[in-house]
Scaffold this active site. Structure first.
Site, PDB file in Angstrom:
ATOM      1  N   PHE A   1       7.477  -5.679  -0.600  1.00  0.00           N
ATOM      2  CA  PHE A   1       8.533  -6.596  -0.213  1.00  0.00           C
ATOM      3  C   PHE A   1       8.469  -6.699   1.224  1.00  0.00           C
ATOM      4  O   PHE A   1       8.148  -5.391   2.207  1.00  0.00           O
ATOM      5  CB  PHE A   1      10.056  -5.986  -0.278  1.00  0.00           C
ATOM      6  CG  PHE A   1      10.435  -6.223  -1.647  1.00  0.00           C
ATOM      7  CD1 PHE A   1      11.040  -7.211  -2.316  1.00  0.00           C
ATOM      8  CD2 PHE A   1      10.190  -4.945  -2.534  1.00  0.00           C
ATOM      9  CE1 PHE A   1      11.532  -7.123  -3.686  1.00  0.00           C
ATOM     10  CE2 PHE A   1      10.696  -4.912  -3.864  1.00  0.00           C
ATOM     11  CZ  PHE A   1      11.231  -6.206  -4.523  1.00  0.00           C
ATOM     12  N   ASP A   2       8.341  -7.963   1.875  1.00  0.00           N
ATOM     13  CA  ASP A   2       8.569  -7.795   3.433  1.00  0.00           C
ATOM     14  C   ASP A   2      10.182  -7.871   3.411  1.00  0.00           C
ATOM     15  O   ASP A   2      10.933  -8.005   2.565  1.00  0.00           O
ATOM     16  CB  ASP A   2       8.367  -9.400   3.711  1.00  0.00           C
ATOM     17  CG  ASP A   2       8.768  -9.789   5.201  1.00  0.00           C
ATOM     18  OD1 ASP A   2       8.316  -8.907   6.225  1.00  0.00           O
ATOM     19  OD2 ASP A   2       9.627 -10.841   5.269  1.00  0.00           O
ATOM     20  N   LYS A   3      10.616  -7.299   4.561  1.00  0.00           N
ATOM     21  CA  LYS A   3      12.106  -6.937   4.892  1.00  0.00           C
ATOM     22  C   LYS A   3      13.010  -8.287   5.007  1.00  0.00           C
ATOM     23  O   LYS A   3      13.927  -8.834   4.472  1.00  0.00           O
ATOM     24  CB  LYS A   3      12.407  -6.045   5.922  1.00  0.00           C
ATOM     25  CG  LYS A   3      14.032  -5.615   6.425  1.00  0.00           C
ATOM     26  CD  LYS A   3      13.930  -4.621   7.311  1.00  0.00           C
ATOM     27  CE  LYS A   3      13.785  -5.458   8.564  1.00  0.00           C
ATOM     28  NZ  LYS A   3      14.940  -6.259   9.008  1.00  0.00           N
ATOM     29  N   THR A   4      12.536  -8.841   6.249  1.00  0.00           N
ATOM     30  CA  THR A   4      13.367 -10.104   6.911  1.00  0.00           C
ATOM     31  C   THR A   4      13.380 -11.255   5.911  1.00  0.00           C
ATOM     32  O   THR A   4      12.301 -11.905   5.925  1.00  0.00           O
ATOM     33  CB  THR A   4      13.035 -10.324   8.210  1.00  0.00           C
ATOM     34  OG1 THR A   4      12.817  -9.097   9.111  1.00  0.00           O
ATOM     35  CG2 THR A   4      13.759 -11.421   8.972  1.00  0.00           C
TER      36      THR A   4
ATOM     37  N   ILE B   1       6.087  -9.970  -2.239  1.00  0.00           N
ATOM     38  CA  ILE B   1       7.183 -10.731  -1.978  1.00  0.00           C
ATOM     39  C   ILE B   1       7.371 -10.914  -0.439  1.00  0.00           C
ATOM     40  O   ILE B   1       7.813 -10.123   0.249  1.00  0.00           O
ATOM     41  CB  ILE B   1       8.505 -10.472  -2.808  1.00  0.00           C
ATOM     42  CG1 ILE B   1       8.207 -10.311  -4.309  1.00  0.00           C
ATOM     43  CG2 ILE B   1       9.658 -11.377  -2.664  1.00  0.00           C
ATOM     44  CD1 ILE B   1       9.266  -9.713  -5.079  1.00  0.00           C
TER      45      ILE B   1
END
Length: 636
Positions: free
Chosen positions: A316-319, A517
């Site tokens: 996962f990307d965070k932002t 993602i």
């Protein structure tokens, strides 16, 4: 001319699909006329299906054999067609051709669409640059910038090349490269990257990396190389085609030799045609895609769900993915006996009401949720990289970061307050300090907030034995704070686009199928490299969406566990379809060898098998997994 050629090519592609559909409809009608003898014709109506659907199959098989000796399913279909025609079984030939072309059309409809992501990424590179020569400003093409050139960048412009700031202060939106949700203050001596956007101040920089060495160009190459390395799944019928052809020809030849009846041999070729086998995969994929669409997913790659079923790691990307991607006010604290928290909030909102900075907007928007009017600010001034200055109700207000305010103001912070502020910062928050008449009065804490559904989604993914991983361009403190709240064990912070690419590559080399993602342009290379890329469709950049295999249309990440389970269910359906179709084929072969089936009946058996496969696949349209336990949302 080139533009016209591209338009013509696009029209031909669209026309090709429409033509195939029309041919199939006409062929279906002709087969109905043939079997029921509805209209008296001087020829068997099934010939129409043979010409429209069968001839293309035979031609493709011949071309494949001659040019590359490539044996696919269409070789056996061609043999069955020709043999059936030779002995006068016209309907059987037409029916087999129709079923095969139907399967091919279904596959074509699930194949990946043409994408223009790389072209859009190229357009991010500024076309011009303002270079300074002999004290004068001169605009030249960005591609002509040389190492050592001095470049001026004004507010709102995209930085043309990589370099270092020589003079001036500003805030840079680095979302393109790092995915960070907040602009980063820059001053003399700080590095800046091409493709990032200058928010406020005017500054001059020295070019250090130009042309192919610039950050945007490196990202373009990353996207291209990642796409080239992604393996494509071969159609099952084609994978087994050589063996099917050998077995079919052997069985037909032996039957003819032993029984002396050529009709039995031809029947074997007809029933051995992989009609249901060809339909087994595309029908299941299309049904699963329909199901996914109902849950907010746009599947852009035909085989994406096949690859998704094997995923063991989901990065996962965070932002903007696990979080909302926008700063919100989390706390307002007073450090003065004279002012309460609401006073500090009022001063800050008033001073920031004319600011275009995302942090300032977040403060004003939050204040408006509780108060109708914001006191008017006078003498408003914004200094890039420092903060805002204004007079509110006769008081001189300043809002900015600790580094710049401490140079000019009397900033006395107690040990207890320092520890509390440090805790906020370690959790990834941003702190805006408020001074009143040059004395520190309080501070406001802003942070990107976690999506409400993220915690439950992560835990449901664990139920399907998929390990979540956090790959983010944000700093270590922010990344670890988010990961701890969501119970994500593997965390990698300060990631540039190539770093995300390398982490995914390492997982793949260790035998893990990876799903990525993300939502930002900086995620595009990783989305390409991953076995399956999923982009946030609503807030995601066009380039991220174009680079992905699947787009999450409404950004509802709570549906991700359903998508993962759906992909596994789809593969189970495909395996059932394949088992059934192969089993039916072998039973039909036995009956053909014994003379109990003729070509026409064999073709009808194929029809029945194909119908069963389609019905089984159609069950996927409304399928939804019931999880073993209901995981409640994590409470703050």
């Amino acid at each position: 001319m080139r533009r016209l050629a591209k338009k013509a090519e696009k029209i031909m592609q669209i026309g090709g699909i429409k033509k195939d559909i029309i041919f199939l409809i006409v062929s279906a009608v002709s087969l109905i006329i043939s079997i029921f003898n509805l209209i008296p014709l001087p020829f068997d109506a099934a010939w129409i299906a043979i010409i429209l659907c069968g001839v293309p199959i035979v031609m493709e098989a011949i071309i494949g054999l001659i040019t590359a000796f490539d044996i696919k399913a269409d070789v056996l279909v061609s043999l069955a067609l020709i043999a059936s025609v030779c002995i006068g079984e016209i309907f059987a030939a037409g029916e087999v051709a129709f079923i095969m072309q139907l399967g091919t059309l279904l596959e074509d409809l699930t194949v990946e669409k043409a994408r223009a992501g790389i072209e859009k990424l190229v357009h991010l590179t500024p076309q011009n640059a303002r270079i300074i020569e002999d004290g004068k400003e001169k605009i030249i093409p960005a591609e002509n910038v040389k190492i050592g050139d001095v470049i001026r960048v004004i507010p709102g412009e995209t930085i043309p090349v990589d370099g270092i700031i020589l003079s001036g202060q500003t805030s840079i939106n680095q979302a393109v490269m790092t995915g960070e949700s907040l602009p980063v203050d820059k001053t003399v001596g700080d590095n800046v990257s091409s493709g990032t956007v200058n928010q406020f101040g005017v500054f001059e920089m020295k070019a250090l990396k130009v042309g192919e060495d610039s950050s945007v160009q490196r990202m373009i190459r990353l996207v291209q190389s990642a796409d080239a390395g992604k393996a494509k799944i071969v159609r099952v019928a084609d994978k087994w085609a050589t063996w099917i052809v050998v077995i079919a020809l052997t069985a037909a030849s032996l039957t003819w030799i032993i029984t002396g009846e050529i009709i039995r041999a031809v029947t074997i070729l007809v029933v051995f045609c992989p009609c249901a086998l060809v339909l087994a995969t595309p029908t299941a994929i299309m049904a699963a895609i329909g199901n996914a669409t109902k849950h907010g997913f746009l599947v852009r790659e035909g085989d994406a769900l096949e690859r998704l079923a094997n995923v063991s790691k989901i990065t996962f990307d965070k932002t903007g993915t696990l979080t909302y991607g926008a700063p919100k006010v989390m706390a307002v604290e007073s450090l003065s006996d004279k002012y309460k928290e609401n006073d500090i909030f009022t001063f800050a909102a008033s001073a920031e009401q004319f600011s275009e900075h995302p942090l300032g907007k977040a403060i004003v928007n939050r204040y408006k949720e509780t108060e109708e009017l914001i006191p008017l600010a006078e003498n408003f001034e914004i200094i890039p990289g420092e903060g805002v200055f204004a007079t509110v109700n006769g008081e001189k207000i300043k809002a900015g970061n600790l580094k710049t305010l401490s140079k000019k103001e009397e900033l006395q912070i107690s040990k207890e307050a320092k520890e509390k502020i440090e805790k906020y910062i370690n959790n990834g928050s941003t702190v805006i300090y408020i001074t009143v008449n040059d004395v520190l009065a309080g501070y406001i804490v802003l942070s990107d907030t976690i999506r409400q559904e993220s915690y439950q989604m992560i835990n449901l993914l664990r139920e399907t034995n998929i390990q979540p991983v956090l790959l983010t361009g944000d700093n270590k403190h922010a990344a670890e704070a988010i990961a701890e709240q969501l119970n994500i064990k593997e965390v990698y912070a300060d990631c540039m686009p190539e770093d995300k690419l390398n982490y995914i590559d390492a997982y793949q080399k260790n035998g893990n199928a990876v799903c990525m993602i993300g939502d930002g342009i900086n995620d595009a290379p990783a989305l390409k490299k991953a076995d399956v890329g999923i982009a946030m469709g609503r807030i995601g950049s066009d380039i991220a969406v174009d680079a992905a295999d699947i787009a999450l249309i409404d950004d509802e990440i709570k549906e991700l566990p359903h998508l993962m389970s759906l992909s596994k269910k789809m593969m189970t359906t495909i395996k059932l379809n394949l088992t059934f179709s192969m089993g039916l084929n072998f039973i039909a072969i036995f009956l053909a060898i014994t003379g109990l089936l003729n070509p026409v009946v064999g073709a009808l058996v194929h029809n029945a098998g194909s119908v069963v496969v389609i019905i089984n696949s159609a069950l996927l349209l409304k399928w939804k997994k019931r999880h073993a336990k209901n995981i409640k949302e994590k409470k703050d």
